[in-house]
Design a protein around this motif. Structure first.
Motif, PDB file in Angstrom:
ATOM      1  N   SER A  33       0.850  -1.198   0.000  1.00 64.27           N
ATOM      2  CA  SER A  33       0.000   0.000   0.000  1.00 64.27           C
ATOM      3  C   SER A  33       0.879   1.238   0.000  1.00 64.27           C
ATOM      4  CB  SER A  33      -0.924   0.015   1.229  1.00 64.27           C
ATOM      5  OG  SER A  33      -0.162   0.099   2.427  1.00 64.27           O
ATOM      6  N   TYR A  34       0.291   2.364  -0.424  1.00 60.25           N
ATOM      7  CA  TYR A  34       1.000   3.631  -0.359  1.00 60.25           C
ATOM      8  C   TYR A  34       1.058   4.113   1.087  1.00 60.25           C
ATOM      9  CZ  TYR A  34       0.916   4.036  -5.450  1.00 60.25           C
ATOM     10  OH  TYR A  34       1.113   3.816  -6.782  1.00 60.25           O
ATOM     11  N   LYS A  35       2.144   4.807   1.418  1.00 62.84           N
ATOM     12  CA  LYS A  35       2.287   5.330   2.775  1.00 62.84           C
ATOM     13  C   LYS A  35       1.212   6.370   3.063  1.00 62.84           C
ATOM     14  CE  LYS A  35       7.084   4.468   3.994  1.00 62.84           C
ATOM     15  NZ  LYS A  35       6.675   3.595   5.113  1.00 62.84           N
ATOM     16  N   VAL A  36       0.592   6.257   4.203  1.00 60.26           N
ATOM     17  CA  VAL A  36      -0.453   7.194   4.621  1.00 60.26           C
ATOM     18  C   VAL A  36       0.194   8.460   5.164  1.00 60.26           C
ATOM     19  CG1 VAL A  36      -2.381   7.549   6.211  1.00 60.26           C
ATOM     20  CG2 VAL A  36      -2.037   5.299   5.149  1.00 60.26           C
ATOM     21  N   THR A  37      -0.249   9.626   4.678  1.00 64.34           N
ATOM     22  CA  THR A  37       0.272  10.908   5.181  1.00 64.34           C
ATOM     23  C   THR A  37      -0.766  11.666   6.003  1.00 64.34           C
ATOM     24  OG1 THR A  37      -0.326  11.987   3.084  1.00 64.34           O
ATOM     25  CG2 THR A  37       1.924  11.136   3.295  1.00 64.34           C
ATOM     26  N   GLN A  80     -12.944   2.629  12.159  1.00 63.71           N
ATOM     27  CA  GLN A  80     -11.812   2.078  11.418  1.00 63.71           C
ATOM     28  C   GLN A  80     -10.887   3.211  10.983  1.00 63.71           C
ATOM     29  OE1 GLN A  80     -11.714  -1.403  10.800  1.00 63.71           O
ATOM     30  NE2 GLN A  80      -9.610  -1.065  10.166  1.00 63.71           N
ATOM     31  N   VAL A  81      -9.591   3.075  11.230  1.00 63.32           N
ATOM     32  CA  VAL A  81      -8.621   4.069  10.777  1.00 63.32           C
ATOM     33  C   VAL A  81      -8.421   3.926   9.274  1.00 63.32           C
ATOM     34  CG1 VAL A  81      -6.247   4.897  10.944  1.00 63.32           C
ATOM     35  CG2 VAL A  81      -7.435   4.081  12.992  1.00 63.32           C
ATOM     36  N   ILE A  82      -8.625   5.013   8.541  1.00 62.08           N
ATOM     37  CA  ILE A  82      -8.422   4.977   7.089  1.00 62.08           C
ATOM     38  C   ILE A  82      -7.551   6.152   6.670  1.00 62.08           C
ATOM     39  CG2 ILE A  82     -10.671   3.876   6.724  1.00 62.08           C
ATOM     40  CD1 ILE A  82     -11.608   6.582   5.515  1.00 62.08           C
ATOM     41  N   GLY A  83      -6.777   5.941   5.620  1.00 62.60           N
ATOM     42  CA  GLY A  83      -5.969   7.011   5.073  1.00 62.60           C
ATOM     43  C   GLY A  83      -6.814   7.952   4.239  1.00 62.60           C
ATOM     44  N   THR A  84      -6.490   9.241   4.288  1.00 61.40           N
ATOM     45  CA  THR A  84      -7.179  10.238   3.470  1.00 61.40           C
ATOM     46  C   THR A  84      -6.248  10.872   2.442  1.00 61.40           C
ATOM     47  OG1 THR A  84      -6.749  11.936   5.149  1.00 61.40           O
ATOM     48  CG2 THR A  84      -8.863  10.764   5.267  1.00 61.40           C
ATOM     49  N   GLU A  85      -4.942  10.835   2.717  1.00 62.93           N
ATOM     50  CA  GLU A  85      -3.939  11.298   1.757  1.00 62.93           C
ATOM     51  C   GLU A  85      -2.751  10.348   1.822  1.00 62.93           C
ATOM     52  OE1 GLU A  85      -2.897  15.434   1.948  1.00 62.93           O
ATOM     53  OE2 GLU A  85      -4.943  16.033   2.486  1.00 62.93           O
ATOM     54  N   PHE A  86      -2.026  10.244   0.678  1.00 70.75           N
ATOM     55  CA  PHE A  86      -0.975   9.245   0.586  1.00 70.75           C
ATOM     56  C   PHE A  86       0.254   9.823  -0.105  1.00 70.75           C
ATOM     57  CE2 PHE A  86      -5.222   7.490  -0.012  1.00 70.75           C
ATOM     58  CZ  PHE A  86      -5.333   6.669   1.103  1.00 70.75           C
ATOM     59  N   GLY A  87       1.420   9.284   0.236  1.00 68.02           N
ATOM     60  CA  GLY A  87       2.656   9.671  -0.416  1.00 68.02           C
ATOM     61  C   GLY A  87       2.931   8.802  -1.629  1.00 68.02           C
ATOM     62  N   GLN A  88       4.081   9.024  -2.251  1.00 66.74           N
ATOM     63  CA  GLN A  88       4.483   8.246  -3.417  1.00 66.74           C
ATOM     64  C   GLN A  88       5.215   6.963  -3.028  1.00 66.74           C
ATOM     65  OE1 GLN A  88       3.590   8.963  -6.694  1.00 66.74           O
ATOM     66  NE2 GLN A  88       2.300  10.395  -5.559  1.00 66.74           N
ATOM     67  N   ASP A  89       5.795   6.944  -1.816  1.00 68.15           N
ATOM     68  CA  ASP A  89       6.461   5.733  -1.339  1.00 68.15           C
ATOM     69  C   ASP A  89       5.420   4.708  -0.921  1.00 68.15           C
ATOM     70  OD1 ASP A  89       8.940   6.897  -1.718  1.00 68.15           O
ATOM     71  OD2 ASP A  89       8.984   7.741   0.309  1.00 68.15           O
ATOM     72  N   TRP A  90       5.856   3.466  -0.811  1.00 71.22           N
ATOM     73  CA  TRP A  90       4.909   2.428  -0.444  1.00 71.22           C
ATOM     74  C   TRP A  90       5.466   1.507   0.636  1.00 71.22           C
ATOM     75  CZ3 TRP A  90       6.795   2.823  -5.528  1.00 71.22           C
ATOM     76  CH2 TRP A  90       7.808   1.917  -5.873  1.00 71.22           C
TER      77      TRP A  90
END
Length: 309
Positions: free
Chosen positions: A119-123, A131-141
């Protein structure tokens, strides 16, 4: 790679998926709707680099386009390999749907036989329905590999231990946070997400005193169901279930063309009358048998028919 029968004890999941999708498109054409239904394909696996994205695609076009259908079937014949970067597959499919400017209803069907292992890293993150969910993500995974959980190897005992990271006060423990976040965002954009979990198992590895389990089989299924638009998740315990599911998806697509969907009839009679004791019934009389008949009920004064399509 777990779709490949060579690596999963001879279970031919990839054949079930290939055949099911091929029949899906063929049935739409046979029913005469090939000019009005558009499909695309995203085949996804692990991302190794920007050049090795793990993605193969065939863009959206009419099912009646023979070259288009041939291209989809050709991609499906590629041997499955690599990890399960579900988030990347969802993102690519949503980008594909976004290029379609028609007012057609947009449905995404996710077929997966296991946990997301990349998965992409959560920022940025938040909590939705507990449930914890990501709303923005980086380019690293992140790529834990054989599990969804983030782990690190501790020296000198060489024991694997959890390795969550913190974002906006939330612990990001695994690939589910980013994967669920991606699904949440595309559903908010109006895409109806259908998910089939194919022979899902627990998230764990090893045997005996070295066995490690992160999520039980029911817990994995619960997480997978959270990806889908409510009411649109199903398990496939057998390979035959894959074909049945895709046959049902055909019915879902074709139902969009029906003149009446889930219609009702309410037929009261005058107060001076009562219905006779004989219970009414619905019968299919056309050349093509109706599989799901409407339901009819009545009391002394009223007849009701539900589920007319």
């Amino acid at each position: 790679g777990s779709m490949d029968s060579v690596f999963n004890g001879g279970i031919k999941r990839e054949y079930a998926v290939r055949d099911g999708i091929k029949k899906f498109m063929q049935t739409i054409n046979d029913e005469g709707y090939g000019d009005f239904v558009n499909v695309g394909l995203v085949s996804y696996s692990s991302k190794e680099s920007e050049k090795r994205t793990g993605i193969s695609t065939e863009n959206i076009d009419r099912v009646s386009n023979e070259t288009h259908v041939t291209n989809i079937n050709r991609i499906l014949r590629n041997p499955p390999a690599g990890g399960t970067f579900t988030q990347n597959g969802l993102r690519e499919a949503q980008n594909m749907l976004a290029t379609d400017q028609s007012d057609h209803k947009k449905i995404m069907v996710l077929l997966t036989d296991g946990i997301p292992t990349q998965s992409y890293k959560v920022t940025h993150a938040k909590v939705v329905d507990g449930q914890v969910i990501g709303t923005e993500f980086g380019q690293d995974w992140d790529y834990p590999g054989v599990t969804a959980q983030f782990l690190e190897h501790h020296y000198p005992d060489w024991i694997w231990r959890p390795a969550p990271y913190q974002v906006d006060g939330q612990a990001i423990k695994d690939t589910w946070a980013a994967t669920l976040g991606e699904a949440y965002q595309l559903r908010k954009k109006g895409t109806e997400l259908h998910v089939l979990g194919i022979q899902l198992a627990e998230d764990g590895w090893g045997t005996g005193d070295k066995a490690y389990k992160y999520l039980s089989k029911p817990e994995v299924r619960e997480r997978m169901a959270l990806l889908a638009t409510p009411g649109h998740y199903r398990d496939a315990d057998t390979l035959d279930d894959v074909g049945t599911y895709l046959e049902d998806q055909v019915k879902t697509v074709l139902s969009e063309f029906y003149t009446v969907k889930n219609g009702t009839v309410h037929n009261p009679i005058g107060q001076q009358f009562t219905y006779a004791d004989t219970q009414p019934a619905v019968t299919s009389v056309g050349k093509k048998t109706v599989d799901t008949l409407p339901n009819v009920t009545r009391d002394a004064q009223q007849l009701d028919v539900n589920g007319i399509t």
